[in-house]
Motif scaffolding. Structure first.
Motif, PDB file in Angstrom:
ATOM      1  N   LYS A  58      49.675  24.124   4.570  1.00  0.00           N
ATOM      2  CA  LYS A  58      48.857  23.962   3.364  1.00  0.00           C
ATOM      3  C   LYS A  58      49.712  24.383   2.170  1.00  0.00           C
ATOM      4  CE  LYS A  58      44.517  25.148   3.477  1.00  0.00           C
ATOM      5  NZ  LYS A  58      43.263  25.923   3.561  1.00  0.00           N
ATOM      6  N   PHE A  59      49.358  23.909   0.994  1.00  0.00           N
ATOM      7  CA  PHE A  59      49.976  24.463  -0.198  1.00  0.00           C
ATOM      8  C   PHE A  59      49.396  25.861  -0.391  1.00  0.00           C
ATOM      9  CE2 PHE A  59      50.789  20.003  -1.811  1.00  0.00           C
ATOM     10  CZ  PHE A  59      52.162  20.126  -1.765  1.00  0.00           C
ATOM     11  N   ARG A  60      50.247  26.816  -0.701  1.00  0.00           N
ATOM     12  CA  ARG A  60      49.795  28.195  -0.864  1.00  0.00           C
ATOM     13  C   ARG A  60      48.855  28.316  -2.061  1.00  0.00           C
ATOM     14  NH1 ARG A  60      51.590  32.180  -3.978  1.00  0.00           N
ATOM     15  NH2 ARG A  60      53.430  30.967  -4.548  1.00  0.00           N
ATOM     16  N   SER A  93      40.780  20.092  -3.146  1.00  0.00           N
ATOM     17  CA  SER A  93      41.246  19.907  -1.757  1.00  0.00           C
ATOM     18  C   SER A  93      42.698  19.441  -1.680  1.00  0.00           C
ATOM     19  CB  SER A  93      40.343  18.911  -0.998  1.00  0.00           C
ATOM     20  OG  SER A  93      39.040  19.425  -0.842  1.00  0.00           O
ATOM     21  N   LEU A  94      43.448  19.532  -2.780  1.00  0.00           N
ATOM     22  CA  LEU A  94      44.851  19.129  -2.765  1.00  0.00           C
ATOM     23  C   LEU A  94      45.710  20.090  -1.952  1.00  0.00           C
ATOM     24  CD1 LEU A  94      45.334  17.987  -6.488  1.00  0.00           C
ATOM     25  CD2 LEU A  94      45.321  16.535  -4.441  1.00  0.00           C
ATOM     26  N   ASP A  95      45.195  21.299  -1.692  1.00  0.00           N
ATOM     27  CA  ASP A  95      45.954  22.242  -0.871  1.00  0.00           C
ATOM     28  C   ASP A  95      46.119  21.741   0.561  1.00  0.00           C
ATOM     29  OD1 ASP A  95      43.110  22.648  -0.695  1.00  0.00           O
ATOM     30  OD2 ASP A  95      43.472  24.489   0.410  1.00  0.00           O
ATOM     31  N   GLU A  96      45.285  20.771   0.952  1.00  0.00           N
ATOM     32  CA  GLU A  96      45.339  20.244   2.320  1.00  0.00           C
ATOM     33  C   GLU A  96      46.403  19.153   2.510  1.00  0.00           C
ATOM     34  OE1 GLU A  96      43.443  21.853   4.232  1.00  0.00           O
ATOM     35  OE2 GLU A  96      41.698  22.527   3.091  1.00  0.00           O
ATOM     36  N   LEU A  97      46.989  18.651   1.432  1.00  0.00           N
ATOM     37  CA  LEU A  97      47.910  17.512   1.520  1.00  0.00           C
ATOM     38  C   LEU A  97      49.068  17.693   2.513  1.00  0.00           C
ATOM     39  CD1 LEU A  97      48.252  16.076  -2.101  1.00  0.00           C
ATOM     40  CD2 LEU A  97      47.017  15.119  -0.147  1.00  0.00           C
ATOM     41  N   PRO A  98      49.685  18.883   2.598  1.00  0.00           N
ATOM     42  CA  PRO A  98      50.797  19.026   3.553  1.00  0.00           C
ATOM     43  C   PRO A  98      50.403  18.754   5.003  1.00  0.00           C
ATOM     44  CG  PRO A  98      50.886  20.783   1.944  1.00  0.00           C
ATOM     45  CD  PRO A  98      49.576  20.078   1.732  1.00  0.00           C
ATOM     46  N   GLN A  99      49.108  18.757   5.286  1.00  0.00           N
ATOM     47  CA  GLN A  99      48.669  18.479   6.651  1.00  0.00           C
ATOM     48  C   GLN A  99      48.921  17.023   7.049  1.00  0.00           C
ATOM     49  OE1 GLN A  99      44.604  20.163   7.037  1.00  0.00           O
ATOM     50  NE2 GLN A  99      45.364  21.685   5.574  1.00  0.00           N
ATOM     51  N   ILE A 100      49.306  16.213   6.081  1.00  0.00           N
ATOM     52  CA  ILE A 100      49.723  14.849   6.411  1.00  0.00           C
ATOM     53  C   ILE A 100      50.896  14.902   7.393  1.00  0.00           C
ATOM     54  CG2 ILE A 100      50.712  12.706   5.478  1.00  0.00           C
ATOM     55  CD1 ILE A 100      49.214  13.224   2.897  1.00  0.00           C
TER      56      ILE A 100
END
Length: 206
Positions: A58-60, A93-100
């Motif tokens: 996640k983005f911190r 919900s942009l913190d979830e983007l790294p889960q791509i």
């Protein structure tokens, strides 16, 4: 058969997402670094399919002195730990983007139950009753478009089980577009992502 198709869809869409969203990733990385000290990415042990463990990305959104492996709702005055950029990332919900990336490598799916923290034993046990631990965890899912942060554990587990029972292309499509509308309206999002529940303030936003 559908699970094979689902995996192919995950690979294709996550690869496209990594490419198309690369500029947004760069902007957010710069913003996070300018806002607070610490790494850009946050890694946390989560529960995957069949209760295996993996590190979610996640983005911190919180300061580096935040107690580890503690759900936000269990922190004393959690607002003191969430950064200014973190509040924005959580709300959108942009913190979830790294889960791509988690999706691309097969640890997650685009649609599925949100992966529980390794120590959320109550949620894991409740999901076991409904078979929700036997499907890949997802970036978003049926529970997320039916309450998100406001859901109690038993309700969330039941909805996750309903998804596991009805898993299929049309169900995934409903979850996908339902998530878009939910995020745009910020449905079920508690300020700061603290996850205030109707009964006991349990967090779904993890």
């Amino acid at each position: 058969m559908y699970m094979t198709i689902k995996r192919v869809i995950d690979i294709i869409l996550s690869l496209i997402g990594l490419i198309v969203l690369s500029t947004i990733f760069l902007i957010l990385i710069i913003a996070i670094k300018l806002d607070s000290r610490g790494p850009v990415l946050f890694k946390q042990k989560r529960v995957g399919i069949n209760k295996t463990h993996f590190n979610i990305l996640k983005f911190r959104t919180m300061r580096i002195d935040t107690p580890k492996d503690t759900p936000t709702h269990l922190l004393e005055n959690p607002e003191q730990y969430i950064t200014k950029m973190g509040k924005f990332l959580r709300k959108t919900s942009l913190d979830e983007l790294p889960q791509i990336w988690n999706i691309f490598v097969g640890q997650m799916s685009i649609i599925g139950p949100r992966p529980a923290l390794w120590n959320q034993f109550d949620l894991i046990l409740e999901r076991e009753k409904y078979g929700a631990n036997d499907v890949p965890p997802g970036l978003t899912g049926w529970a997320q478009i039916n309450g998100r942060d406001e859901l109690e554990i038993d309700v969330k587990a039941r909805l996750d089980g309903e998804y596991a029972e009805k898993i299929g292309f049309m169900m995934d499509v409903r979850c996908f577009f339902g998530t878009i509308f939910s995020v745009l309206r910020s449905d079920g999002v508690v300020e700061g992502g603290t996850g205030t529940k109707k009964a006991d303030k349990e967090s779904v936003k993890q």
